[in-house]
Design a protein around this motif. Structure first.
Motif, PDB file in Angstrom:
ATOM      1  N   LEU A  33       0.807  -1.210   0.000  1.00  0.00           N
ATOM      2  CA  LEU A  33       0.000   0.000   0.000  1.00  0.00           C
ATOM      3  C   LEU A  33       0.842   1.263   0.000  1.00  0.00           C
ATOM      4  CD1 LEU A  33      -3.162   0.545   0.307  1.00  0.00           C
ATOM      5  CD2 LEU A  33      -2.640   1.105   2.679  1.00  0.00           C
ATOM      6  N   SER A  34       1.923   1.226   0.743  1.00  0.00           N
ATOM      7  CA  SER A  34       2.729   2.428   0.955  1.00  0.00           C
ATOM      8  C   SER A  34       3.677   2.665  -0.209  1.00  0.00           C
ATOM      9  CB  SER A  34       3.534   2.287   2.247  1.00  0.00           C
ATOM     10  OG  SER A  34       4.389   3.383   2.432  1.00  0.00           O
ATOM     11  N   ARG A  35       3.655   3.894  -0.737  1.00  0.00           N
ATOM     12  CA  ARG A  35       4.528   4.256  -1.845  1.00  0.00           C
ATOM     13  C   ARG A  35       5.780   4.979  -1.364  1.00  0.00           C
ATOM     14  NH1 ARG A  35      -0.451   6.723  -5.451  1.00  0.00           N
ATOM     15  NH2 ARG A  35      -1.449   4.721  -5.957  1.00  0.00           N
ATOM     16  N   GLN A  36       5.606   5.852  -0.370  1.00  0.00           N
ATOM     17  CA  GLN A  36       6.721   6.618   0.165  1.00  0.00           C
ATOM     18  C   GLN A  36       6.639   6.604   1.684  1.00  0.00           C
ATOM     19  OE1 GLN A  36       6.520  10.561  -1.456  1.00  0.00           O
ATOM     20  NE2 GLN A  36       6.788   9.893  -3.564  1.00  0.00           N
ATOM     21  N   TYR A 121      -5.238   3.338   7.890  1.00  0.00           N
ATOM     22  CA  TYR A 121      -5.096   1.977   8.409  1.00  0.00           C
ATOM     23  C   TYR A 121      -6.217   1.733   9.412  1.00  0.00           C
ATOM     24  CZ  TYR A 121      -3.291  -1.887  11.236  1.00  0.00           C
ATOM     25  OH  TYR A 121      -3.162  -3.052  11.917  1.00  0.00           O
ATOM     26  N   ASP A 122      -7.082   0.788   9.086  1.00  0.00           N
ATOM     27  CA  ASP A 122      -8.236   0.471   9.932  1.00  0.00           C
ATOM     28  C   ASP A 122      -8.188  -0.998  10.306  1.00  0.00           C
ATOM     29  OD1 ASP A 122     -10.685  -0.197  11.036  1.00  0.00           O
ATOM     30  OD2 ASP A 122     -11.894   0.830   9.527  1.00  0.00           O
ATOM     31  N   ARG A 123      -7.699  -1.263  11.516  1.00  0.00           N
ATOM     32  CA  ARG A 123      -7.750  -2.634  12.033  1.00  0.00           C
ATOM     33  C   ARG A 123      -8.874  -2.817  13.029  1.00  0.00           C
ATOM     34  NH1 ARG A 123      -7.104  -5.695  16.250  1.00  0.00           N
ATOM     35  NH2 ARG A 123      -6.570  -3.958  17.610  1.00  0.00           N
ATOM     36  N   ALA A 124      -9.250  -1.740  13.725  1.00  0.00           N
ATOM     37  CA  ALA A 124     -10.167  -1.900  14.845  1.00  0.00           C
ATOM     38  C   ALA A 124     -11.290  -0.876  14.862  1.00  0.00           C
ATOM     39  CB  ALA A 124      -9.396  -1.824  16.159  1.00  0.00           C
ATOM     40  N   ALA A 125     -11.467  -0.122  13.784  1.00  0.00           N
ATOM     41  CA  ALA A 125     -12.510   0.901  13.767  1.00  0.00           C
ATOM     42  C   ALA A 125     -13.832   0.334  13.257  1.00  0.00           C
ATOM     43  CB  ALA A 125     -12.082   2.090  12.922  1.00  0.00           C
ATOM     44  N   LEU A 126     -13.837  -0.165  12.029  1.00  0.00           N
ATOM     45  CA  LEU A 126     -15.090  -0.671  11.459  1.00  0.00           C
ATOM     46  C   LEU A 126     -15.682  -1.785  12.311  1.00  0.00           C
ATOM     47  CD1 LEU A 126     -16.958  -0.281   8.987  1.00  0.00           C
ATOM     48  CD2 LEU A 126     -15.735  -2.184   7.905  1.00  0.00           C
ATOM     49  N   ARG A 150      -5.404   6.042   0.264  1.00  0.00           N
ATOM     50  CA  ARG A 150      -5.536   4.601   0.097  1.00  0.00           C
ATOM     51  C   ARG A 150      -5.664   3.954   1.475  1.00  0.00           C
ATOM     52  NH1 ARG A 150      -1.201   6.639  -1.928  1.00  0.00           N
ATOM     53  NH2 ARG A 150       0.312   5.304  -0.877  1.00  0.00           N
ATOM     54  N   MET A 151      -6.386   2.837   1.540  1.00  0.00           N
ATOM     55  CA  MET A 151      -6.677   2.227   2.843  1.00  0.00           C
ATOM     56  C   MET A 151      -6.255   0.768   2.900  1.00  0.00           C
ATOM     57  SD  MET A 151     -10.556   3.508   3.622  1.00  0.00           S
ATOM     58  CE  MET A 151     -11.264   4.803   2.594  1.00  0.00           C
TER      59      MET A 151
END
Length: 219
Positions: A33-36, A121-126, A150-151
């Motif tokens: 996901l990460s570009r920079q 970054y959503d590990r525990a929100a939704l 981007r997520m």
């Protein structure tokens, strides 16, 4: 869910959702996901997740948003780090270099707060929200982050007859329904947790559970 529910959970140390280590899916899939390294990351409903330190250690400015002041204070205390605290409305800000925790209601965020955010970054929100709140959460997140953000999303699915959340069960189909109108949603992993998995066993999930990891990009 009312604010008081979460304040009581943190006050009573009922935080089984706190992993206490860096999430393996973050470690495995973040490079996709990460570009920079210098791209700013938003972590909604972040608690005191170690993931924020991991992201920051890799060069990312981080904005975590968390309702509980206890969580924000513990985040720095447990890492033996200090933060500059600036009280305010709607957020009290805990700042350590380019890592920030904004203590307050996620739904008070406005687009001007997040103009530099490139990653979410959503590990525990939704999965922390009941079904009736998830559409509101996704709509608000979509409204406040830049269009090119981007997520990486991690979800949990299980038989809701065997356990009452949080964390709540969120099916893959619901993720596509929630995000599909505005985003290209790609499931990059689906991992079954057997009944003897520590989490499933602790929660009494006789049929186990499933974790899924998604990449979500604006159309």
């Amino acid at each position: 869910m009312e604010h008081e529910f979460w304040h009581k959970r943190w006050s009573n140390n009922q935080i089984g959702f706190h992993e206490g280590s860096v999430n393996q899916y973050l470690y495995d899939h973040w490079p996709e996901l990460s570009r920079q390294a210098n791209e700013t990351v938003l972590v909604p409903l972040c608690g005191k997740a170690h993931d924020l330190w991991w992201l920051n250690d890799r060069g990312h400015p981080v904005i975590g948003v968390e309702l509980s002041e206890i969580a924000c204070k513990d985040f720095f205390t447990e890492a033996e780090e200090k933060a500059t605290v600036t009280p305010g409305e709607p957020f009290t800000r805990f700042v350590h270099g380019d890592l920030q925790l904004w203590c307050g209601d996620f739904f008070q965020l406005v687009p001007d707060d997040l103009t530099h955010v490139k990653l979410v970054y959503d590990r525990a929100a939704l999965i922390a929200l009941p079904a009736e709140m998830r559409r509101t959460y996704v709509d608000h997140l979509t409204a406040v982050i830049p269009d090119d953000a981007r997520m990486l999303l991690v979800t949990l699915d299980y038989n809701s007859d065997e356990m009452q959340g949080p964390p709540f069960n969120v099916t893959d189909e619901e993720v596509f329904a929630l995000y599909g109108d505005n985003y290209a949603v790609t499931r990059i992993l689906r991992q079954d947790l057997p009944p003897d998995n520590p989490f499933a066993k602790r929660k009494g999930l006789l049929h186990g559970a499933t974790e899924s990891v998604f990449r979500i990009d604006r159309k």
